[in-house]
Write an enzyme that holds these catalytic residues in place. Structure first.
Site, PDB file in Angstrom:
ATOM      1  N   ASP A  51      90.674 -21.481 -17.270  1.00 22.00           N
ATOM      2  CA  ASP A  51      89.313 -21.811 -16.829  1.00 22.00           C
ATOM      3  C   ASP A  51      89.123 -23.275 -17.222  1.00 22.00           C
ATOM      4  O   ASP A  51      90.123 -23.991 -17.411  1.00 22.00           O
ATOM      5  CB  ASP A  51      88.280 -20.879 -17.490  1.00 22.00           C
TER       6      ASP A  51
ATOM      7  N   LYS B  55      86.372 -12.347 -20.531  1.00 24.33           N
ATOM      8  CA  LYS B  55      86.386 -13.819 -20.581  1.00 24.33           C
ATOM      9  C   LYS B  55      86.631 -14.214 -22.027  1.00 24.33           C
ATOM     10  O   LYS B  55      86.304 -13.455 -22.946  1.00 24.33           O
ATOM     11  CB  LYS B  55      85.034 -14.373 -20.114  1.00 24.33           C
TER      12      LYS B  55
HETATM   13  P1  NDP Z   1      88.380 -28.052 -14.835  1.00 24.90           P
HETATM   14  O1  NDP Z   1      88.275 -28.225 -16.297  1.00 24.90           O
HETATM   15  O2  NDP Z   1      89.694 -28.195 -14.161  1.00 24.90           O
HETATM   16  O3  NDP Z   1      87.373 -29.056 -14.094  1.00 24.90           O
HETATM   17  C1  NDP Z   1      86.008 -29.101 -14.341  1.00 24.90           C
HETATM   18  C2  NDP Z   1      85.482 -30.369 -13.703  1.00 24.90           C
HETATM   19  O4  NDP Z   1      84.058 -30.391 -13.760  1.00 24.90           O
HETATM   20  C3  NDP Z   1      85.964 -31.624 -14.416  1.00 24.90           C
HETATM   21  O5  NDP Z   1      86.209 -32.643 -13.491  1.00 24.90           O
HETATM   22  C4  NDP Z   1      84.776 -31.983 -15.312  1.00 24.90           C
HETATM   23  O6  NDP Z   1      84.665 -33.356 -15.608  1.00 24.90           O
HETATM   24  C5  NDP Z   1      83.633 -31.578 -14.409  1.00 24.90           C
HETATM   25  N1  NDP Z   1      82.429 -31.302 -15.179  1.00 24.90           N
HETATM   26  C6  NDP Z   1      82.294 -30.507 -16.256  1.00 24.90           C
HETATM   27  N2  NDP Z   1      81.025 -30.525 -16.686  1.00 24.90           N
HETATM   28  C7  NDP Z   1      80.360 -31.364 -15.862  1.00 24.90           C
HETATM   29  C8  NDP Z   1      79.024 -31.792 -15.778  1.00 24.90           C
HETATM   30  N3  NDP Z   1      78.113 -31.363 -16.648  1.00 24.90           N
HETATM   31  N4  NDP Z   1      78.691 -32.655 -14.798  1.00 24.90           N
HETATM   32  C9  NDP Z   1      79.602 -33.086 -13.909  1.00 24.90           C
HETATM   33  N5  NDP Z   1      80.884 -32.721 -13.937  1.00 24.90           N
HETATM   34  C10 NDP Z   1      81.256 -31.853 -14.889  1.00 24.90           C
HETATM   35  O7  NDP Z   1      87.734 -26.613 -14.517  1.00 24.90           O
HETATM   36  P2  NDP Z   1      87.901 -25.715 -13.212  1.00 24.90           P
HETATM   37  O8  NDP Z   1      87.943 -26.571 -12.012  1.00 24.90           O
HETATM   38  O9  NDP Z   1      88.963 -24.733 -13.473  1.00 24.90           O
HETATM   39  O10 NDP Z   1      86.526 -24.902 -13.255  1.00 24.90           O
HETATM   40  C11 NDP Z   1      85.314 -25.402 -12.686  1.00 24.90           C
HETATM   41  C12 NDP Z   1      84.339 -24.250 -12.537  1.00 24.90           C
HETATM   42  O11 NDP Z   1      84.921 -23.240 -11.693  1.00 24.90           O
HETATM   43  C13 NDP Z   1      83.943 -23.537 -13.823  1.00 24.90           C
HETATM   44  O12 NDP Z   1      82.610 -23.067 -13.701  1.00 24.90           O
HETATM   45  C14 NDP Z   1      84.889 -22.349 -13.838  1.00 24.90           C
HETATM   46  O13 NDP Z   1      84.378 -21.272 -14.605  1.00 24.90           O
HETATM   47  C15 NDP Z   1      84.906 -21.998 -12.365  1.00 24.90           C
HETATM   48  N6  NDP Z   1      86.042 -21.199 -11.935  1.00 24.90           N
HETATM   49  C16 NDP Z   1      87.332 -21.641 -12.111  1.00 24.90           C
HETATM   50  C17 NDP Z   1      88.375 -20.877 -11.651  1.00 24.90           C
HETATM   51  C18 NDP Z   1      89.784 -21.368 -11.713  1.00 24.90           C
HETATM   52  O14 NDP Z   1      90.653 -20.704 -11.154  1.00 24.90           O
HETATM   53  N7  NDP Z   1      90.056 -22.489 -12.332  1.00 24.90           N
HETATM   54  C19 NDP Z   1      88.157 -19.550 -11.050  1.00 24.90           C
HETATM   55  C20 NDP Z   1      86.777 -19.235 -10.844  1.00 24.90           C
HETATM   56  C21 NDP Z   1      85.772 -20.027 -11.299  1.00 24.90           C
HETATM   57  P3  NDP Z   1      85.693 -34.081 -16.595  1.00 24.90           P
HETATM   58  O15 NDP Z   1      86.887 -34.366 -15.751  1.00 24.90           O
HETATM   59  O16 NDP Z   1      84.947 -35.272 -17.030  1.00 24.90           O
HETATM   60  O17 NDP Z   1      85.980 -33.096 -17.687  1.00 24.90           O
END
Ligand code: NDP
Length: 445
Positions: A166, A126
């Site tokens: 990520d 990572k």
């Molecule tokens: P993104 O950056 O695309 O989206 C993250 C989302 O979560 C955003 O909408 C963000 O809000 C919101 N968010 C972040 N922190 C908070 C919080 N404290 N409270 C509420 N909402 C929050 O990331 P991903 O969708 O790619 O990743 C999301 C999760 O999934 C992570 O844990 C990542 O490690 C995991 N993951 C992702 C993979 C992938 O393929 N993308 C694969 C496996 C796991 P805002 O829009 O305001 O920033």
């Protein structure tokens, strides 16, 4: 003292101030205790848990870049190469102000087991930076990515370490990073996944984590004699994982009614208008509060508290430790019967324990969100073979992989007398393959 307790104490004392890493190690070690006890003499002789909890390499570097005002900015970049027993390091890059070594070590450690569960030949890693892409111009993001890659390229390669996206790293960032890698090395190789479709990306990669989450959720529900169609679902986050989770939920007949971002949450009792969310988040990169201008009957609430919305199924897809004990108590009281983690470690330990005690179906992230990395591995295969598979071909493979993960997790839990405990099942099944590979390769890693 048991071997697992000894190792946990060692991890805490050798890695002070890394609470997220401690949390991830504790959860894994606790659920492995039966397997470890059964093979304790061999594992102690091999120093297996000592080796498993120590990253093979941590690279930390300075990332200087110039912003649009001409001012010099300095961020810190990392790559944690955790374990390469079963394949080249594989795992995403996270760009977010909260990024530090503890968070990347927890994510890298989890990734080792997740990647093993996919059944594909990928080790765990990572990386990322405390850089915040939010509010930056495209030029600033490009300047940062180019500087980041100018250091990182020394440590990665198609057969060595293959990063992906990520939080904060999507198609735009991967494109800039890939361009810089190619420019420095002259190599057109599958060194990053999540690439654009015009330069080696795989169809379905964008959708893969969300789709995969819903595929495994569907398997888990079927295994419990329930069905997904018609169920009301709350999905947290509004990023890559959350958006494609909602898309697949609709395709399988469920009704997602709420989503959130880091500033607040929306409730739309008629079902989320996904086209509106995509436009707000993917195109405008704006706040979810704008949703009510698309759907005036929806309700936007500033701040946290999305778990207060009544649902059958809750899918945390935002970030680590977003779902705590009070929140799950509310969920259960409101009739929620299944939780599957789209994000990495979104549920605190106490909350996970409570869900288990209450008999709630619970699928941990390392199994539930493995569809993303699995499809990344399919992208690597296509790049090596210089081929591109069709959307349906990749989607079918993804579905097969998620089904396979469910079976492995369910089977491992049953073998050790923990039927229905998918946390134990995922850790055991992921561990068995990595442990066997480490032992077979001698004291080399
Ligand atoms: P993104 O950056 O695309 O989206 C993250 C989302 O979560 C955003 O909408 C963000 O809000 C919101 N968010 C972040 N922190 C908070 C919080 N404290 N409270 C509420 N909402 C929050 O990331 P991903 O969708 O790619 O990743 C999301 C999760 O999934 C992570 O844990 C990542 O490690 C995991 N993951 C992702 C993979 C992938 O393929 N993308 C694969 C496996 C796991 P805002 O829009 O305001 O920033």
């Amino acid at each position: 003292m048991s071997y697992t307790d000894e190792i946990y104490e060692r991890v805490v004392s050798k890695n002070p101030n890394e609470p997220e890493f401690h949390q991830a190690v504790k959860e894994v070690l606790d659920s492995l205790s039966d397997v470890i006890n059964e093979n304790e003499a061999l594992y102690r002789k091999e120093g297996l848990l000592e080796r498993l909890t120590e990253p093979e390499r941590i690279i930390s570097f300075k990332v200087p870049w110039v912003d649009d005002k001409g001012a010099v900015q300095i961020n810190r970049g990392y790559r944690v190469q955790f374990n390469s027993a079963i394949g080249p390091y594989k795992g995403g890059l996270r760009f977010h102000p909260s990024v530090n070594q503890s968070i990347l070590k927890f994510l890298g450690f989890e990734q080792v087991f997740k990647n093993s569960l996919t059944g594909l030949p990928i080790g765990g890693g990572k990386g990322g930076s405390d850089f915040d892409p939010k509010g930056k111009s495209d030029r600033e993001v490009m300047a940062f990515c180019q500087s980041f890659m100018t250091e990182l390229y020394k440590y990665i390669g198609a057969d060595e370490d293959v990063p992906a996206g990520d939080i904060g790293v999507g198609g735009r960032e991967i494109g800039y990073l890939y361009g810089q890698y190619k420019r420095i090395t002259g190599l057109y190789e599958g060194v990053l996944t999540g690439k654009g479709l015009t330069f080696g990306g795989s169809l379905v990669r964008t959708q893969a984590t969300g789709y995969g989450l819903v595929y495994i959720l569907d398997e888990m529900l079927k295994g419990a004699g329930k069905e997904l169609a018609g169920k009301t679902v709350v999905v947290t986050g509004a990023g890559n994982v959350a958006i494609y989770t909602v898309e697949k939920l609709y395709q399988l007949g469920a009704k997602p009614v709420a989503m959130c971002d880091s500033t607040g949450y929306i409730y739309d009792e008629n079902g989320i208008d996904l086209a509106a969310v995509k436009e707000i988040k993917e195109v405008k990169r704006a706040r979810l509060s704008e949703y009510t201008s698309y759907v005036p009957t929806a309700v936007y609430t500033e701040g946290r508290g999305i778990w207060n919305i009544k649902c059958d199924i809750y899918l945390p897809c935002a970030t680590q430790n977003e779902l705590d004990l009070d929140a799950v108590k509310t969920l259960v009281a409101n009739g929620c019967f299944a939780v599957a983690e789209g994000a990495n470690m979104p549920t605190t330990r106490e909350a996970t324990e409570y869900l288990k005690e209450q008999g709630i179906l619970f699928m941990p992230g390392k199994a539930a969100n493995a569809g993303g990395v699995a499809t990344s591995a399919l992208e690597m295969s296509q790049n090596s073979a210089r081929l591109s598979w069709s959307f349906d071909e990749v989607d079918e493979k993804l579905k097969g992989i998620m089904k396979g993960i469910y079976q492995k997790v369910d089977d491992a839990a049953r073998r050790y007398g923990h039927e229905g405990d998918f946390v134990a099942g995922a850790n055991i099944a992921g561990f068995e393959k990595v442990a066997a590979a480490m032992i077979a390769q001698g004291i080399a890693l």
